[in-house]
Design a protein around this motif. Structure first.
Motif, PDB file in Angstrom:
ATOM      1  N   SER A 512     -11.501  25.951  -0.294  1.00  0.00           N
ATOM      2  CA  SER A 512     -11.799  26.507  -1.881  1.00  0.00           C
ATOM      3  C   SER A 512     -11.087  27.347  -2.551  1.00  0.00           C
ATOM      4  CB  SER A 512     -12.839  27.372  -0.058  1.00  0.00           C
ATOM      5  OG  SER A 512     -13.793  26.257   0.732  1.00  0.00           O
ATOM      6  N   ILE A 513     -10.683  28.298  -1.673  1.00  0.00           N
ATOM      7  CA  ILE A 513      -9.396  28.904  -2.500  1.00  0.00           C
ATOM      8  C   ILE A 513      -8.540  28.645  -3.865  1.00  0.00           C
ATOM      9  CG2 ILE A 513      -7.185  30.263  -2.361  1.00  0.00           C
ATOM     10  CD1 ILE A 513      -8.091  30.347   1.427  1.00  0.00           C
ATOM     11  N   ALA A 514      -8.605  27.148  -3.606  1.00  0.00           N
ATOM     12  CA  ALA A 514      -8.024  26.154  -4.849  1.00  0.00           C
ATOM     13  C   ALA A 514      -9.155  26.375  -5.706  1.00  0.00           C
ATOM     14  CB  ALA A 514      -7.559  24.877  -4.234  1.00  0.00           C
ATOM     15  N   LEU A 515     -10.448  25.765  -5.366  1.00  0.00           N
ATOM     16  CA  LEU A 515     -11.417  25.756  -6.513  1.00  0.00           C
ATOM     17  C   LEU A 515     -11.745  27.675  -7.049  1.00  0.00           C
ATOM     18  CD1 LEU A 515     -13.830  24.110  -4.623  1.00  0.00           C
ATOM     19  CD2 LEU A 515     -12.508  23.419  -6.567  1.00  0.00           C
ATOM     20  N   ILE A 516     -11.902  28.848  -5.838  1.00  0.00           N
ATOM     21  CA  ILE A 516     -11.524  29.956  -6.740  1.00  0.00           C
ATOM     22  C   ILE A 516     -10.840  30.360  -7.544  1.00  0.00           C
ATOM     23  CG2 ILE A 516     -12.087  32.404  -5.729  1.00  0.00           C
ATOM     24  CD1 ILE A 516     -12.866  31.328  -3.247  1.00  0.00           C
ATOM     25  N   THR A 517      -9.744  30.143  -7.207  1.00  0.00           N
ATOM     26  CA  THR A 517      -8.459  29.751  -8.457  1.00  0.00           C
ATOM     27  C   THR A 517      -9.114  29.295 -10.028  1.00  0.00           C
ATOM     28  OG1 THR A 517      -7.514  30.228  -6.410  1.00  0.00           O
ATOM     29  CG2 THR A 517      -5.962  29.746  -8.647  1.00  0.00           C
ATOM     30  N   GLY A 518      -8.938  27.868  -9.698  1.00  0.00           N
ATOM     31  CA  GLY A 518      -9.589  27.761 -10.487  1.00  0.00           C
ATOM     32  C   GLY A 518     -10.264  27.713 -11.237  1.00  0.00           C
ATOM     33  N   THR A 519     -11.280  28.207 -10.763  1.00  0.00           N
ATOM     34  CA  THR A 519     -12.977  28.830 -11.998  1.00  0.00           C
ATOM     35  C   THR A 519     -12.104  30.002 -12.680  1.00  0.00           C
ATOM     36  OG1 THR A 519     -14.195  28.393 -10.383  1.00  0.00           O
ATOM     37  CG2 THR A 519     -14.818  30.531 -11.616  1.00  0.00           C
ATOM     38  N   ILE A 520     -10.959  30.791 -12.076  1.00  0.00           N
ATOM     39  CA  ILE A 520     -11.372  32.218 -12.524  1.00  0.00           C
ATOM     40  C   ILE A 520      -9.505  32.307 -13.399  1.00  0.00           C
ATOM     41  CG2 ILE A 520      -9.304  34.589 -12.625  1.00  0.00           C
ATOM     42  CD1 ILE A 520      -9.998  34.392  -9.253  1.00  0.00           C
ATOM     43  N   ILE A 521      -8.922  30.823 -13.703  1.00  0.00           N
ATOM     44  CA  ILE A 521      -8.497  30.326 -14.582  1.00  0.00           C
ATOM     45  C   ILE A 521      -9.103  29.867 -16.015  1.00  0.00           C
ATOM     46  CG2 ILE A 521      -6.798  28.842 -15.458  1.00  0.00           C
ATOM     47  CD1 ILE A 521      -4.759  29.353 -12.578  1.00  0.00           C
ATOM     48  N   ILE A 522      -9.551  29.069 -16.075  1.00  0.00           N
ATOM     49  CA  ILE A 522     -10.377  28.685 -16.414  1.00  0.00           C
ATOM     50  C   ILE A 522     -11.263  29.922 -16.945  1.00  0.00           C
ATOM     51  CG2 ILE A 522     -12.778  27.216 -17.111  1.00  0.00           C
ATOM     52  CD1 ILE A 522     -11.469  25.209 -14.882  1.00  0.00           C
ATOM     53  N   TYR A 523     -12.108  30.632 -16.605  1.00  0.00           N
ATOM     54  CA  TYR A 523     -12.939  32.088 -17.360  1.00  0.00           C
ATOM     55  C   TYR A 523     -11.780  32.421 -17.862  1.00  0.00           C
ATOM     56  CZ  TYR A 523     -14.796  36.676 -17.604  1.00  0.00           C
ATOM     57  OH  TYR A 523     -15.279  37.707 -18.226  1.00  0.00           O
ATOM     58  N   LEU A 757     -20.805  25.817  -3.946  1.00  0.00           N
ATOM     59  CA  LEU A 757     -21.277  25.028  -3.113  1.00  0.00           C
ATOM     60  C   LEU A 757     -19.693  24.894  -2.175  1.00  0.00           C
ATOM     61  CD1 LEU A 757     -22.294  22.624  -4.878  1.00  0.00           C
ATOM     62  CD2 LEU A 757     -23.364  24.308  -3.732  1.00  0.00           C
ATOM     63  N   ALA A 758     -18.520  24.793  -2.231  1.00  0.00           N
ATOM     64  CA  ALA A 758     -17.370  24.810  -1.234  1.00  0.00           C
ATOM     65  C   ALA A 758     -18.281  25.794  -0.067  1.00  0.00           C
ATOM     66  CB  ALA A 758     -16.166  24.321  -2.079  1.00  0.00           C
ATOM     67  N   ILE A 759     -17.971  26.996  -0.703  1.00  0.00           N
ATOM     68  CA  ILE A 759     -17.334  28.730  -0.015  1.00  0.00           C
ATOM     69  C   ILE A 759     -18.580  28.601   0.639  1.00  0.00           C
ATOM     70  CG2 ILE A 759     -17.778  31.209  -0.393  1.00  0.00           C
ATOM     71  CD1 ILE A 759     -16.449  30.438  -2.996  1.00  0.00           C
ATOM     72  N   PHE A 760     -20.495  28.136   0.134  1.00  0.00           N
ATOM     73  CA  PHE A 760     -21.133  28.411   0.510  1.00  0.00           C
ATOM     74  C   PHE A 760     -21.130  27.208   1.903  1.00  0.00           C
ATOM     75  CE2 PHE A 760     -24.949  27.019   1.556  1.00  0.00           C
ATOM     76  CZ  PHE A 760     -26.320  27.737   2.313  1.00  0.00           C
ATOM     77  N   LEU A 841      -6.302  37.624  -6.587  1.00  0.00           N
ATOM     78  CA  LEU A 841      -7.997  38.000  -7.077  1.00  0.00           C
ATOM     79  C   LEU A 841      -8.709  37.049  -6.007  1.00  0.00           C
ATOM     80  CD1 LEU A 841     -10.773  39.667  -7.831  1.00  0.00           C
ATOM     81  CD2 LEU A 841     -10.324  38.065  -9.411  1.00  0.00           C
ATOM     82  N   SER A 842      -8.249  35.665  -5.885  1.00  0.00           N
ATOM     83  CA  SER A 842      -8.893  34.500  -5.188  1.00  0.00           C
ATOM     84  C   SER A 842      -8.580  34.575  -3.953  1.00  0.00           C
ATOM     85  CB  SER A 842      -8.063  33.028  -6.081  1.00  0.00           C
ATOM     86  OG  SER A 842      -6.833  33.172  -5.029  1.00  0.00           O
ATOM     87  N   ALA A 843      -7.471  35.353  -3.090  1.00  0.00           N
ATOM     88  CA  ALA A 843      -7.330  35.619  -1.859  1.00  0.00           C
ATOM     89  C   ALA A 843      -8.042  36.469  -1.574  1.00  0.00           C
ATOM     90  CB  ALA A 843      -5.898  36.055  -1.965  1.00  0.00           C
ATOM     91  N   THR A 844      -8.543  37.688  -2.259  1.00  0.00           N
ATOM     92  CA  THR A 844      -9.591  38.913  -1.952  1.00  0.00           C
ATOM     93  C   THR A 844     -10.591  38.378  -1.846  1.00  0.00           C
ATOM     94  OG1 THR A 844      -8.114  40.421  -2.543  1.00  0.00           O
ATOM     95  CG2 THR A 844     -10.435  41.089  -2.580  1.00  0.00           C
ATOM     96  N   LEU A 845     -11.745  37.428  -2.879  1.00  0.00           N
ATOM     97  CA  LEU A 845     -12.444  36.728  -2.643  1.00  0.00           C
ATOM     98  C   LEU A 845     -12.972  35.704  -1.383  1.00  0.00           C
ATOM     99  CD1 LEU A 845     -13.280  35.805  -6.548  1.00  0.00           C
ATOM    100  CD2 LEU A 845     -14.862  37.969  -5.217  1.00  0.00           C
ATOM    101  N   ALA A 846     -11.846  35.002  -1.220  1.00  0.00           N
ATOM    102  CA  ALA A 846     -12.144  33.935   0.039  1.00  0.00           C
ATOM    103  C   ALA A 846     -11.988  34.977   1.313  1.00  0.00           C
ATOM    104  CB  ALA A 846     -11.073  33.359   0.055  1.00  0.00           C
ATOM    105  N   LEU A 847     -11.293  36.297   1.704  1.00  0.00           N
ATOM    106  CA  LEU A 847     -10.758  36.687   2.613  1.00  0.00           C
ATOM    107  C   LEU A 847     -12.354  37.631   2.913  1.00  0.00           C
ATOM    108  CD1 LEU A 847      -9.408  36.895   4.600  1.00  0.00           C
ATOM    109  CD2 LEU A 847      -8.098  39.106   3.533  1.00  0.00           C
ATOM    110  N   VAL A 848     -12.822  38.375   1.723  1.00  0.00           N
ATOM    111  CA  VAL A 848     -14.123  38.750   1.704  1.00  0.00           C
ATOM    112  C   VAL A 848     -15.310  38.535   2.258  1.00  0.00           C
ATOM    113  CG1 VAL A 848     -15.496  40.553   0.492  1.00  0.00           C
ATOM    114  CG2 VAL A 848     -13.420  40.510   0.543  1.00  0.00           C
TER     115      VAL A 848
END
Length: 873
Positions: A512-523, A757-760, A841-848
């Motif tokens: 999930s965190i790797a996907l969050i990080t990838g999403t942020i970088i693409i954005y 979906l992965a996070i959910f 940022l990805s760590a914060t989103l995952a932790l929250v």
């Protein structure tokens, strides 16, 4: 010695097991049996023979119950409900009933497992459909494995281009027996067709008559062998034929085709089925290859690179041998050429770059993402099954006591997981069918679930495999309990089991965190592309192709448009962000011998700078105050000046080849600051600007930001008034530039949805584990509250362990995400630098997300009444 009473008791015991018989009926049947035994004994039979004959007369206990049920039931089948369906083994039916009971009893955990697996499967199915479509490109041709595209590789460059000279195809077939057929292509260009008062612009390609011998495009009307043998023939797709002719038969009809300002009459000789979307060869209609000569272009000159060549090899031929033989063909016919030839398989064109990489990378990435998301759902099942293992320990013990083997227990637990997986499979298919229209808009593909090559059986296999994989560890773990320990109550969830659950949860959050990080970088990269100064002003600029009468009337149209105060500038050029023109025939004083430098060439006019707001580094832009600029003025960009080694380029003379004026030369009057005229995937090429009105292909119009709709209406009215045969089609420059990154935008959307979906799914599992943890520690929480523990203290107690897991997952996911996304960013010549802020940022989103998920259950447990907690269990 035979014991008659014992035999009767055993017979009665079997009747008691029958669900259809009440005690009164059993007593009546026993009385009837005893009467029959007495009759047999009176006839001289022994006790044993009398019992056996009486039992046969009354019937077997199983048959008695079933016959009795049939006389009292209203079911059409008359089949008792306790009996399994005829097609299911009895033991399997028992497993099925037990599994259904567990689903009903533990609704919350069943919901988490079923919904998680359903979403995971749906995601996996979406990815499978997308990958299936990507891998199917150009494979529908019957000769797909034998067709190759010829690539041109200039020496000492990293360029592999499919565009080359016209005479190559005939030369290859004449010189090499390995080449059994060839076809050339020109396009894909835009051109209008006219039939009566109907005009429609479509994509046109010029091809040899052998095109249909090599490629499989089924004919609806006409003869594929000779349809393009005449110079004034045309083959339409089904869609184009319907637009132009409606219900009329198009064969033999004459249509008008405009090419470089002149209308030509063509005869329709064939109609083919619409070109499928899974091919790189796209067109709306086809013309004979020779049509390109109508504009003055040569198809016999080895020095013109404008045509693609495809060749057909024999079946099972070694392409590397053929490639080695043809490599120097161009140089043998044209010694000045630096090009070596290579063969590119047709089926690799869409997915693979010849030098490595390409769209196949995204196939791998999304296949992995889909598998990982399904894996997260499987992990949820494993975690929740092993976490609740103590609640099923007594069941396992009792089953073993009454004779169940470990293998039978494993089958039972696997059966339960497969049942859950099949329920999830049905829900997943429903989700896929429901969401496919929305997904198709995102990916830009017409994906369907039900088609000729429908993968439903593959999906079913995936569902069963998912059930087996997700249930394998719980089945082995639960079946390992020892009956003595279970029944004594001495079984505990071992540390190994707890460690495995921790590792599985950490694994979920790594993904999930790797996907969050990838999403942020693409954005961030897409924002960088959108906001970075390209060196031009792209706002409120309209682009349209100069077709038909528009090119002939361009001067008049420009004058009329500039009469409108809302139109700031009008200019024409041969270049756009989707068109490339250039040459390596550039000369300057002091150029090293045999050094070939490829430079882009843009034909422009005096108002080009007003459109794009190009800044000058040295000298000036073209000006009407200097009439010689039309024939002798040249502007280069900073990159070109640097490559030519000119410290003071103003006044230096250079020569450059352009169509219709191959001997063009002139003096440099200005050096433009580098600006992007390609996507950010590529570095800024050296660029030459010249004034060459005969080479214009596109018009650009800069308008004021106010009254855009009114201004567009004025432009359309003006153009249709002066060039009525021209269908008014336009685009905005900023939208054209955005379209250069359409693939990245779609990839970003897909990764974003996959991340959600992965996070959910991971959160669902975390919620279930938190709920179970709080439930198991209910009495402990009650005692702590009585002893004075605060709500915040209890919440911290229940959440700190999960927090540790997420933090550890971050430390593992960061380097993985950095490595993958660094590789992805290498596709861009200009890109962002990945900073620590992205990972924080990805760590914060995952932790929250994890804390919100866990805290809900923690607060619920912490605020409960201690008295209720102590009464628990």
């Amino acid at each position: 010695m035979f014991d008659l009473e014992k035999a009767i008791r055993e017979w009665r015991k079997n009747l008691v097991k029958n669900e259809a018989l009440e005690d009164g009926y059993i007593a009546e049947l026993e009385s009837h049996l005893r009467d029959e035994i007495d009759n047999q004994m009176n006839l001289g039979a022994s006790k044993e023979d009398a019992f056996r004959k009486a039992a046969q007369s009354v019937g077997q206990p199983e048959g008695i119950g079933e016959e009795f049920y049939k006389t009292h039931t209203h079911r059409l089948s008359g089949r008792p409900p306790w009996k399994p369906p005829r097609f299911m083994p009895e033991l399997l039916w028992n497993y099925f009933k037990v599994a259904l009971r567990k689903i009903r009893r533990y609704k919350g955990y069943s919901f988490i497992n079923i919904s998680g697996l359903a979403i995971g499967m749906a995601c996996c199915f979406f990815v499978f459909l997308w990958v299936q479509d990507e891998l199917s490109y150009d494979r529908f041709h019957s000769n797909a494995k034998e067709i190759y595209r010829v690539l041109y590789h200039p020496q000492d460059t990293d360029i592999y281009s499919s565009y080359g000279s016209g005479p190559l195809g005939p030369a290859l077939k004449a010189d090499y027996p390995e080449i059994i057929n060839f076809t050339r292509m020109f396009g894909e260009a835009s051109g209008p067709l006219k039939y009566r008062d109907r005009i429609f612009t479509g994509k046109v390609r010029g091809v040899d008559n052998s095109f249909f011998e090599m490629f499989t495009f089924p004919f609806i009307k006409g003869d594929s062998k000779n349809c393009l043998s005449e110079p004034r023939s045309i083959v339409l797709t089904e869609k184009m034929a319907a637009i132009l002719f409606h219900e009329e038969d198009p064969l033999g009809k004459t249509v008008g085709f405009e090419w470089w300002g002149t209308w030509h009459n063509l005869q329709v000789t064939g109609v083919i089925k619409d070109v499928p979307p899974n091919t790189h060869i796209r067109f709306d209609y086809l013309l004979p290859f020779e049509f390109v000569t109508w504009s003055g272009m040569s198809i016999e000159d080895w020095d013109i690179s404008a045509y693609q060549t495809y060749v057909l090899l024999p079946k099972n031929a070694d392409s590397s041998v053929a490639q080695e033989k043809i490599a120097g063909t161009v140089q043998r016919h044209f010694p000045e050429s630096p090009n070596t030839l290579y063969l590119e398989p047709l089926t690799r064109i869409h997915l693979y770059n010849f030098t490595g990489g390409g769209a196949i990378t995204y196939v791998y990435i999304f296949s992995i993402i889909g598998t990982l998301i399904l894996g997260i759902a499987c992990i949820n099942f494993m975690n929740l099954s092993t976490a609740r293992s103590m609640e099923r320990a007594r069941e396992v013990g009792m089953r073993k006591v009454v004779g169940s083997t470990r293998a039978q227990l494993v089958k039972q637990f696997l059966g339960e997981s497969i049942l859950l997986s099949l329920i999830s499979f049905i829900l997943a298919l429903f989700l896929v069918q429901l969401l496919l229209p929305s997904i198709n808009k995102i990916v830009g593909k017409p994906l369907t679930l039900l088609h000729a090559d429908s993968p439903l059986f593959i999906f079913l296999a995936i569902a069963i495999l998912t059930g087996i994989l997700s249930g394998s560890y719980p089945a082995v773990f639960l079946s390992s309990f020892r009956p003595v320990s279970v029944l004594k109550g001495s079984v505990r969830s071992g540390s190994q089991n707890v460690r495995l659950r921790k590792l599985l949860v950490i694994g979920q959050f790594i993904v999930s965190i790797a996907l969050i990080t990838g999403t942020i970088i693409i954005y961030q990269q897409l924002v960088y592309i959108r906001n970075t100064d390209m060196g031009i002003n792209k706002s409120h600029v309209i682009n349209m192709e100069l077709r038909s009468g528009l090119r002939n009337q361009y001067g008049t149209i420009k004058s009329e448009l500039l009469r409108n105060p809302d139109i700031l500038a009008v200019s024409a050029t041969n270049a756009s962000f989707s068109k490339r023109f250039g040459t390596d025939k550039i000369g300057w004083e002091g150029k090293p011998e045999n050094k070939r430098i490829f430079m882009a060439i843009h034909s422009v006019d005096f108002d080009y700078q007003k459109i794009f707001d190009i800044k000058m580094a040295q000298g000036r832009y073209f000006s009407r105050d200097y009439p010689t600029d039309i024939s002798d003025g040249i502007i280069v960009n900073e990159t070109a000046a640097k490559i030519m080694g000119m410290e003071s380029p103003i006044g230096q003379r250079i020569s450059c080849w352009i169509p219709y004026d191959p001997q063009r030369s002139g003096s440099i009057v200005g050096v433009a600051k580098d600006f992007h005229f390609r996507s950010f995937h590529e570095k800024i090429d050296p660029l030459v600007l010249v004034i060459a009105p005969g080479w214009f292909t596109d018009a650009y119009i800069r308008i004021k930001p106010e009254n855009v709709a009114v201004t567009l209406g004025f432009i359309e009215k003006t153009i249709k008034g002066l060039a009525p045969d021209f269908p008014f089609e336009y685009s905005f420059l900023d939208e054209d530039i955005d379209n250069l990154y359409k693939t990245e935008q779609r990839i970003g959307n897909l990764v974003r949805y996959g991340t959600f979906l992965a996070i959910f799914i991971a959160s669902l599992g975390l919620f279930g584990l938190a709920s179970f943890t709080a439930e198991k520690r209910t009495k402990e929480i009650g005692i702590r509250k009585i002893l004075g523990a605060s709500v915040s203290g209890i919440v911290l107690l229940l959440t700190k362990e999960f927090t540790k897991w997420v933090i550890l997952a971050n430390l593992i996911a960061w380097p993985v995400a950095y490595f993958i996304m660094s590789k992805w960013l290498q596709n861009f010549a200009y890109h962002i630098n990945i900073g620590i802020g992205t990972f924080l940022l990805s760590a914060t989103l995952a932790l929250v997300t994890a804390l919100i998920t866990v805290s809900f259950q923690a607060l619920k447990a912490a605020t409960s009444n201690p008295a209720d907690s102590l009464r628990y269990e």
